[in-house]
Design a protein around this motif. Sequence first.
Motif, PDB file in Angstrom:
ATOM      1  N   SER A 200      34.874  44.262  43.033  1.00  0.00           N
ATOM      2  CA  SER A 200      34.140  43.072  42.614  1.00  0.00           C
ATOM      3  C   SER A 200      34.805  42.514  41.364  1.00  0.00           C
ATOM      4  N   SER A 201      34.267  41.416  40.843  1.00  0.00           N
ATOM      5  CA  SER A 201      34.797  40.817  39.616  1.00  0.00           C
ATOM      6  C   SER A 201      33.660  40.225  38.810  1.00  0.00           C
ATOM      7  N   MET A 202      33.935  40.005  37.518  1.00  0.00           N
ATOM      8  CA  MET A 202      32.937  39.417  36.636  1.00  0.00           C
ATOM      9  C   MET A 202      33.656  38.760  35.467  1.00  0.00           C
TER      10      MET A 202
ATOM     11  N   LEU B 204      43.544  33.500  49.844  1.00  0.00           N
ATOM     12  CA  LEU B 204      44.213  34.503  49.007  1.00  0.00           C
ATOM     13  C   LEU B 204      43.197  35.544  48.560  1.00  0.00           C
ATOM     14  N   ASP B 205      43.514  36.804  48.793  1.00  0.00           N
ATOM     15  CA  ASP B 205      42.655  37.905  48.348  1.00  0.00           C
ATOM     16  C   ASP B 205      43.056  38.280  46.919  1.00  0.00           C
ATOM     17  N   THR B 206      42.098  38.260  46.003  1.00  0.00           N
ATOM     18  CA  THR B 206      42.437  38.399  44.578  1.00  0.00           C
ATOM     19  C   THR B 206      41.774  39.577  43.887  1.00  0.00           C
TER      20      THR B 206
ATOM     21  N   PRO C  67      37.235  41.108  49.700  1.00  0.00           N
ATOM     22  CA  PRO C  67      35.903  41.691  49.551  1.00  0.00           C
ATOM     23  C   PRO C  67      35.610  42.645  50.704  1.00  0.00           C
ATOM     24  N   GLY C  68      34.959  43.765  50.402  1.00  0.00           N
ATOM     25  CA  GLY C  68      34.660  44.731  51.443  1.00  0.00           C
ATOM     26  C   GLY C  68      34.460  46.120  50.878  1.00  0.00           C
TER      27      GLY C  68
ATOM     28  N   PHE D  29      38.136  42.868  36.825  1.00  0.00           N
ATOM     29  CA  PHE D  29      38.013  43.383  38.177  1.00  0.00           C
ATOM     30  C   PHE D  29      37.467  44.805  38.125  1.00  0.00           C
ATOM     31  N   LEU D  30      36.474  45.070  38.958  1.00  0.00           N
ATOM     32  CA  LEU D  30      35.775  46.349  38.972  1.00  0.00           C
ATOM     33  C   LEU D  30      35.842  46.979  40.367  1.00  0.00           C
TER      34      LEU D  30
END
Length: 655
Positions: A231-233, A139-141, A197-198, A259-260
Amino acid sequence: MIRLLKHLSVLSYLAGTLFLLNSCANMASPTGGLYDETPPRLIRSNPKNNALNVSRNIVEIEFDENIKVEKPTEKVIITPPQINMPVIKAVGKKAVVEFNDELLPNTTYTIDFTDAIVDNNEGNPLENFSLSFSTGDQLDTLAVSGKVLSAENLEPAQGIYVGMHTNFDDTAFVKTPFERISRTDSRGRFTVRGLAPGRYKIFALDDKNRDYKYDNPQEAIAFLDSIVVPSSMPAVRQDTVFKDSLTIDSIITVNYTRFLPDDLLLRSFTSDFQRKYLQKSERNQREKLIVYFAAPTSEPVFELLSPLPERSDWYVMEKSKGNDTLMLWIVDSLVLRQDTITLKMDYLKTDSLNLDQVQTDTLSFTFREPKQSRKEKEEKEKKEKVEVRFLAINHNIRSAHEIYLPVQLEFEQPVIDFDSSKVRLMQVVDSVSSPIPFTVTGDTLNPRKYSLRHKWEPGGKYSLAIDSAAIHSIYGLWNNKVEQVFTVKTLDQYGNLMIHLSGLPEGKPAYVELLDKSDKPFRKVRVKNSEALIFDINPGVLYIRLFIDDNEDGEWTTGDYEQGRQPEMVYYYPAAYEIRAYTDHEESWNVTELPLDKQKPLDITKNKPEERRRRSLNEERQQQQNQRGSSPFSGGSGGGSGVTTPTPRRGVPSL
């Protein structure tokens, strides 16, 4: 027996009295209660949120009450975008989405309902609700978010698609549908979900035909020059917990995933491309041929086919800026007398490939005199013999003339000559009139317009005189005598404004515009040495905008995707500004101090955000109940029945 009947009568009277008193109290008591402001609550879904290896093409989402799906084709965003629109409906307590496209393998699907799901009674929306699932085992989140603003006026771009491409070829935006999409809300905000991601390129598109690609140059678009890497943090926020819709219970700390990037800003624009074609041609007056084009174009070439002219300059041309409207005033008497005139015209026409090609058309212009009875003709001829028709003149002179405005004259017809020696401009001092110098310039587009210029003296009194029969039109009309006295406004009727600017890009010209309450510019001045000085401003509230003039043409210029050119930057002073009479105003403005989406004053923002007043209705009801006090009777002390009709409980519409 008689005594018993008397006792029963007394008891009946007492019981009736108590019943009436109790009824009055019950009717006065507020029974409406608080409105239901709780949105629908999710119970279950099939497939479950974030489910893997999903193969079914029907999604069912169940809530705790009956629901409606409002404007599904506008509010519900499904990504990846669907060629055939899915069926989206409400069935009792369920929201049902039935895909018409075949599900792609190993793909994350996201159904973003935004605020489309509302309860059936009060219309309370379930905000920011979305469901994701994957047809594969992953799953792409990731997600990115931001805003889209109109580049020219910083208006929030409502309902515009925002899409992502992993293909960096410039033609991908033009030829390939988006891979992931979102849509902006009333504030121009968007979130694109379900990203892997990409590296991505991001675009905005006001998609007219819903094919998710930029195949129509008249669609509004936006693009970023930079690459977006989602990206995420981990992050922490403070959430407020309410006991009910009015009372705060506590404030809790919540850990969540951020999410960034979440602050992307896209500036949308429409390219200056417009399809060129001939709209219509007409001859509503014998002496004038009019040609209308759909867009600004090059000046066409005319050739008179019938009748053959006696002279090559058989017309005088009047045109609009951009040549989209042309008027040919006929000056050849032979041509003028003809009821039908035939022209060959070479002009630019945009073909199916959006290229401009030379088109040659033959145009026929016919004028028919309106039918008149014999009596009407005789009356008209008699009237023309008695009355002398003069050449009409319009001007902009007012009794209190603006100090910065020249005198502008516009004649009914093109004139053969404008001889300034036949015009007298006088300055009146102590009842003595003295001639003063002035210059006369003709308009470059309209042969009927002239400007008379002089450096007006503040508070000076002037008179303009044009002798009768001084100006002759191409159709033989002479002007009547013109006499106009006017006084120029004094300096104490104006304010001046000096703006000290910072944050400007070095080496690039810029212009400051003053705007009225409808966001329209009425004055413009070039920035010099990081300062903008505007003299002689009428008192009142105004607004201020600045644009960077990259191509140095003195006008704001839009963008062009094919050339990779962004629209010129625009900034707004973030508040209204009041000009007072006889006052020198001075203001400092850092144009980049606030982000673009925080600059434009709400007063002149046309696309105002939709605000929801969830708790205000209950606050109003609570206030009404408090005003009634503790007395069970709404009538209070004193006379009157003390009986009021109870407020009925009613549904609350979605605001």
